[in-house]
Design a protein around this motif. Structure first.
Motif, PDB file in Angstrom:
ATOM      1  N   ILE A   7      -0.962  -5.093   1.084  1.00 17.62           N
ATOM      2  CA  ILE A   7      -2.409  -4.877   1.020  1.00 17.62           C
ATOM      3  C   ILE A   7      -3.127  -6.058   1.672  1.00 17.62           C
ATOM      4  O   ILE A   7      -2.790  -7.217   1.443  1.00 17.62           O
ATOM      5  CB  ILE A   7      -2.866  -4.758  -0.460  1.00 17.62           C
ATOM      6  CG1 ILE A   7      -2.232  -3.544  -1.125  1.00 17.62           C
ATOM      7  CG2 ILE A   7      -4.386  -4.713  -0.572  1.00 17.62           C
ATOM      8  CD1 ILE A   7      -2.809  -2.237  -0.696  1.00 17.62           C
ATOM      9  N   GLY A   8      -4.123  -5.768   2.499  1.00 19.85           N
ATOM     10  CA  GLY A   8      -4.951  -6.802   3.101  1.00 19.85           C
ATOM     11  C   GLY A   8      -4.371  -7.489   4.316  1.00 19.85           C
ATOM     12  O   GLY A   8      -5.007  -8.382   4.880  1.00 19.85           O
ATOM     13  N   ASP A   9      -3.162  -7.105   4.749  1.00 20.37           N
ATOM     14  CA  ASP A   9      -2.530  -7.783   5.887  1.00 20.37           C
ATOM     15  C   ASP A   9      -3.235  -7.388   7.186  1.00 20.37           C
ATOM     16  O   ASP A   9      -3.172  -6.228   7.602  1.00 20.37           O
ATOM     17  CB  ASP A   9      -1.046  -7.425   5.965  1.00 20.37           C
ATOM     18  CG  ASP A   9      -0.268  -8.306   6.931  1.00 20.37           C
ATOM     19  OD1 ASP A   9      -0.848  -8.756   7.929  1.00 20.37           O
ATOM     20  OD2 ASP A   9       0.923  -8.547   6.675  1.00 20.37           O
ATOM     21  N   PRO A  10      -3.894  -8.342   7.875  1.00 23.16           N
ATOM     22  CA  PRO A  10      -4.666  -7.989   9.065  1.00 23.16           C
ATOM     23  C   PRO A  10      -3.819  -7.748  10.303  1.00 23.16           C
ATOM     24  O   PRO A  10      -4.291  -7.181  11.283  1.00 23.16           O
ATOM     25  CB  PRO A  10      -5.567  -9.218   9.266  1.00 23.16           C
ATOM     26  CG  PRO A  10      -4.770 -10.349   8.701  1.00 23.16           C
ATOM     27  CD  PRO A  10      -4.000  -9.774   7.547  1.00 23.16           C
ATOM     28  N   VAL A  11      -2.550  -8.164  10.276  1.00 21.63           N
ATOM     29  CA  VAL A  11      -1.684  -8.038  11.452  1.00 21.63           C
ATOM     30  C   VAL A  11      -0.739  -6.850  11.329  1.00 21.63           C
ATOM     31  O   VAL A  11      -0.599  -6.043  12.249  1.00 21.63           O
ATOM     32  CB  VAL A  11      -0.877  -9.334  11.677  1.00 21.63           C
ATOM     33  CG1 VAL A  11       0.075  -9.180  12.870  1.00 21.63           C
ATOM     34  CG2 VAL A  11      -1.814 -10.516  11.891  1.00 21.63           C
ATOM     35  N   TYR A  12      -0.090  -6.710  10.187  1.00 20.82           N
ATOM     36  CA  TYR A  12       0.933  -5.670  10.012  1.00 20.82           C
ATOM     37  C   TYR A  12       0.444  -4.523   9.139  1.00 20.82           C
ATOM     38  O   TYR A  12       1.176  -3.558   8.926  1.00 20.82           O
ATOM     39  CB  TYR A  12       2.198  -6.292   9.423  1.00 20.82           C
ATOM     40  CG  TYR A  12       2.674  -7.485  10.227  1.00 20.82           C
ATOM     41  CD1 TYR A  12       3.302  -7.319  11.453  1.00 20.82           C
ATOM     42  CD2 TYR A  12       2.444  -8.780   9.781  1.00 20.82           C
ATOM     43  CE1 TYR A  12       3.705  -8.409  12.212  1.00 20.82           C
ATOM     44  CE2 TYR A  12       2.850  -9.882  10.523  1.00 20.82           C
ATOM     45  CZ  TYR A  12       3.473  -9.694  11.738  1.00 20.82           C
ATOM     46  OH  TYR A  12       3.864 -10.779  12.485  1.00 20.82           O
ATOM     47  N   ASP A  64       0.849  -1.185   0.000  1.00 19.65           N
ATOM     48  CA  ASP A  64       0.000   0.000   0.000  1.00 19.65           C
ATOM     49  C   ASP A  64       0.887   1.239   0.000  1.00 19.65           C
ATOM     50  O   ASP A  64       1.417   1.639   1.032  1.00 19.65           O
ATOM     51  CB  ASP A  64      -0.897  -0.023   1.240  1.00 19.65           C
ATOM     52  CG  ASP A  64      -1.952   1.058   1.204  1.00 19.65           C
ATOM     53  OD1 ASP A  64      -2.116   1.686   0.144  1.00 19.65           O
ATOM     54  OD2 ASP A  64      -2.624   1.267   2.237  1.00 19.65           O
ATOM     55  N   GLY A  65       1.074   1.820  -1.170  1.00 25.11           N
ATOM     56  CA  GLY A  65       1.899   3.017  -1.261  1.00 25.11           C
ATOM     57  C   GLY A  65       2.813   2.974  -2.470  1.00 25.11           C
ATOM     58  O   GLY A  65       2.937   1.945  -3.153  1.00 25.11           O
ATOM     59  N   VAL A  66       3.433   4.109  -2.751  1.00 15.43           N
ATOM     60  CA  VAL A  66       4.389   4.235  -3.849  1.00 15.43           C
ATOM     61  C   VAL A  66       5.787   4.345  -3.253  1.00 15.43           C
ATOM     62  O   VAL A  66       6.024   5.154  -2.356  1.00 15.43           O
ATOM     63  CB  VAL A  66       4.070   5.474  -4.713  1.00 15.43           C
ATOM     64  CG1 VAL A  66       5.137   5.676  -5.771  1.00 15.43           C
ATOM     65  CG2 VAL A  66       2.691   5.333  -5.354  1.00 15.43           C
ATOM     66  N   LEU A  67       6.711   3.532  -3.732  1.00 18.04           N
ATOM     67  CA  LEU A  67       8.065   3.488  -3.182  1.00 18.04           C
ATOM     68  C   LEU A  67       8.984   4.445  -3.938  1.00 18.04           C
ATOM     69  O   LEU A  67       8.972   4.479  -5.168  1.00 18.04           O
ATOM     70  CB  LEU A  67       8.616   2.066  -3.263  1.00 18.04           C
ATOM     71  CG  LEU A  67       7.740   0.970  -2.627  1.00 18.04           C
ATOM     72  CD1 LEU A  67       8.406  -0.389  -2.794  1.00 18.04           C
ATOM     73  CD2 LEU A  67       7.464   1.266  -1.157  1.00 18.04           C
ATOM     74  N   GLU A  68       9.786   5.190  -3.202  1.00 19.06           N
ATOM     75  CA  GLU A  68      10.700   6.138  -3.829  1.00 19.06           C
ATOM     76  C   GLU A  68      11.873   5.432  -4.486  1.00 19.06           C
ATOM     77  O   GLU A  68      12.293   5.779  -5.585  1.00 19.06           O
ATOM     78  CB  GLU A  68      11.209   7.139  -2.783  1.00 19.06           C
ATOM     79  CG  GLU A  68      10.135   8.086  -2.263  1.00 19.06           C
ATOM     80  CD  GLU A  68      10.716   9.110  -1.314  1.00 19.06           C
ATOM     81  OE1 GLU A  68      11.959   9.151  -1.156  1.00 19.06           O
ATOM     82  OE2 GLU A  68       9.929   9.884  -0.720  1.00 19.06           O
ATOM     83  N   GLN A  69      12.426   4.440  -3.833  1.00 17.45           N
ATOM     84  CA  GLN A  69      13.565   3.718  -4.385  1.00 17.45           C
ATOM     85  C   GLN A  69      13.088   2.614  -5.330  1.00 17.45           C
ATOM     86  O   GLN A  69      11.957   2.136  -5.244  1.00 17.45           O
ATOM     87  CB  GLN A  69      14.407   3.107  -3.263  1.00 17.45           C
ATOM     88  CG  GLN A  69      15.129   4.138  -2.400  1.00 17.45           C
ATOM     89  CD  GLN A  69      15.953   3.457  -1.320  1.00 17.45           C
ATOM     90  OE1 GLN A  69      15.433   2.778  -0.454  1.00 17.45           O
ATOM     91  NE2 GLN A  69      17.268   3.650  -1.388  1.00 17.45           N
ATOM     92  N   GLU A  70      14.007   2.190  -6.206  1.00 19.06           N
ATOM     93  CA  GLU A  70      13.684   1.129  -7.157  1.00 19.06           C
ATOM     94  C   GLU A  70      13.971  -0.257  -6.596  1.00 19.06           C
ATOM     95  O   GLU A  70      13.302  -1.229  -6.952  1.00 19.06           O
ATOM     96  CB  GLU A  70      14.486   1.322  -8.455  1.00 19.06           C
ATOM     97  CG  GLU A  70      14.090   2.570  -9.231  1.00 19.06           C
ATOM     98  CD  GLU A  70      12.664   2.508  -9.743  1.00 19.06           C
ATOM     99  OE1 GLU A  70      12.255   1.440 -10.236  1.00 19.06           O
ATOM    100  OE2 GLU A  70      11.963   3.533  -9.633  1.00 19.06           O
ATOM    101  N   PRO A 105      -9.234  -8.988   0.281  1.00 15.08           N
ATOM    102  CA  PRO A 105      -9.759  -9.915   1.282  1.00 15.08           C
ATOM    103  C   PRO A 105      -8.700 -10.818   1.913  1.00 15.08           C
ATOM    104  O   PRO A 105      -8.999 -11.577   2.823  1.00 15.08           O
ATOM    105  CB  PRO A 105     -10.770 -10.743   0.494  1.00 15.08           C
ATOM    106  CG  PRO A 105     -10.297 -10.692  -0.915  1.00 15.08           C
ATOM    107  CD  PRO A 105      -9.675  -9.338  -1.075  1.00 15.08           C
ATOM    108  N   ARG A 106      -7.466 -10.722   1.415  1.00 16.08           N
ATOM    109  CA  ARG A 106      -6.384 -11.518   2.007  1.00 16.08           C
ATOM    110  C   ARG A 106      -5.077 -10.738   1.895  1.00 16.08           C
ATOM    111  O   ARG A 106      -4.981  -9.747   1.167  1.00 16.08           O
ATOM    112  CB  ARG A 106      -6.248 -12.865   1.294  1.00 16.08           C
ATOM    113  CG  ARG A 106      -5.896 -12.754  -0.202  1.00 16.08           C
ATOM    114  CD  ARG A 106      -4.654 -13.544  -0.550  1.00 16.08           C
ATOM    115  NE  ARG A 106      -4.428 -13.693  -1.979  1.00 16.08           N
ATOM    116  CZ  ARG A 106      -3.305 -14.156  -2.504  1.00 16.08           C
ATOM    117  NH1 ARG A 106      -2.306 -14.498  -1.727  1.00 16.08           N
ATOM    118  NH2 ARG A 106      -3.165 -14.260  -3.819  1.00 16.08           N
ATOM    119  N   THR A 107      -4.061 -11.181   2.620  1.00 16.18           N
ATOM    120  CA  THR A 107      -2.732 -10.586   2.497  1.00 16.18           C
ATOM    121  C   THR A 107      -2.197 -10.878   1.098  1.00 16.18           C
ATOM    122  O   THR A 107      -2.081 -12.044   0.708  1.00 16.18           O
ATOM    123  CB  THR A 107      -1.782 -11.172   3.555  1.00 16.18           C
ATOM    124  OG1 THR A 107      -2.331 -10.951   4.852  1.00 16.18           O
ATOM    125  CG2 THR A 107      -0.416 -10.524   3.469  1.00 16.18           C
TER     126      THR A 107
END
Length: 217
Positions: A168-173, A92-98, A180-182
């Motif tokens: 995306i979807g990780d219920p713990v972290y 979830d997000g855009v990463l600055e580094q490649e 609906p799932r990690t």
């Protein structure tokens, strides 16, 4: 449930484990991989046994050994870090580094309220994951992860705490939102053998990755 077979020879199977299927029987009951091992005999006397672990939500390459000697050899290859593992995850997000390497030692903690989880801790077990950005869609990023070590929840914690972008979807972290799932997939596995060709398998991206705009990697 149809479980695709990605690789087969006299001592090994690699299956494409469906997301949602746990390796071990849940405490509350329900289906698990054990229910399908008889069908995976495929003419052999013994049912195959899993060599390593994948989380319940994680789909993709899972190595099964068809006899006790093979199980011992394959397990040793994992312990000695000889196995090449390639995972694909949507964060979830855009990463600055490649690309980069995450080195965060991990330790298990447990509370009565939240149960157990893994956390970065200096006194924990050393854990290393190499990563590379593959694609971006709608503020999310498809990332290739190549773990050197095989700690519990390693990629999930390294994504959340190392990249600063949980799967995306990780219920713990993460936050459970977006899927609906990690969203983690064991896309490739290469297991060396001293006297035979290596065991190699690749698992295609599942439909729920394509539904989020990532249909090819």
């Amino acid at each position: 449930m149809n479980i695709p077979i990605l690789y087969e020879d006299a001592e090994a199977l690699v299956i494409d484990k469906p997301a949602g299927l746990p390796i071990d029987r849940p405490r509350a009951g329900g289906a698990c991989l054990e229910d399908y091992l008889e069908d995976l005999k495929l003419g052999f006397q013994r049912a195959p046994l899993p060599v390593h672990r994948l989380d319940q939500d994680t789909s993709g390459c899972l190595l099964l050994a068809r006899n006790p000697k093979a199980l011992k050899r394959f397990s040793a290859a994992f312990e000695e870090r000889l196995v090449e593992k390639r995972y694909l995850g949507i964060v979830d997000g855009v990463l600055e580094q490649e690309e980069g390497t995450i080195a965060l030692s991990l330790s298990k903690v447990s509370t009565a309220k939240s149960g157990w989880r893994m956390i970065p801790a200096r006194k924990g077990k050393p854990s290393t994951t190499h990563w590379r950005k593959l694609a971006e869609v709608d503020g999310r990023t498809l990332v290739e992860f190549r773990p050197e070590t095989g700690r519990t929840h390693q990629i999930r914690v390294h994504a959340a705490s190392g990249l600063g972008a949980a799967l995306i979807g990780d219920p713990v972290y993460g936050s459970r939102k977006g899927a609906p799932r990690t969203m983690l997939h064991a896309a490739g596995l290469l297991v060396p053998r001293p006297t035979k060709d290596p065991i190699g398998a690749m698992a295609p991206l599942p439909a729920d990755f394509a539904a989020l705009g990532f249909g090819d990697a």
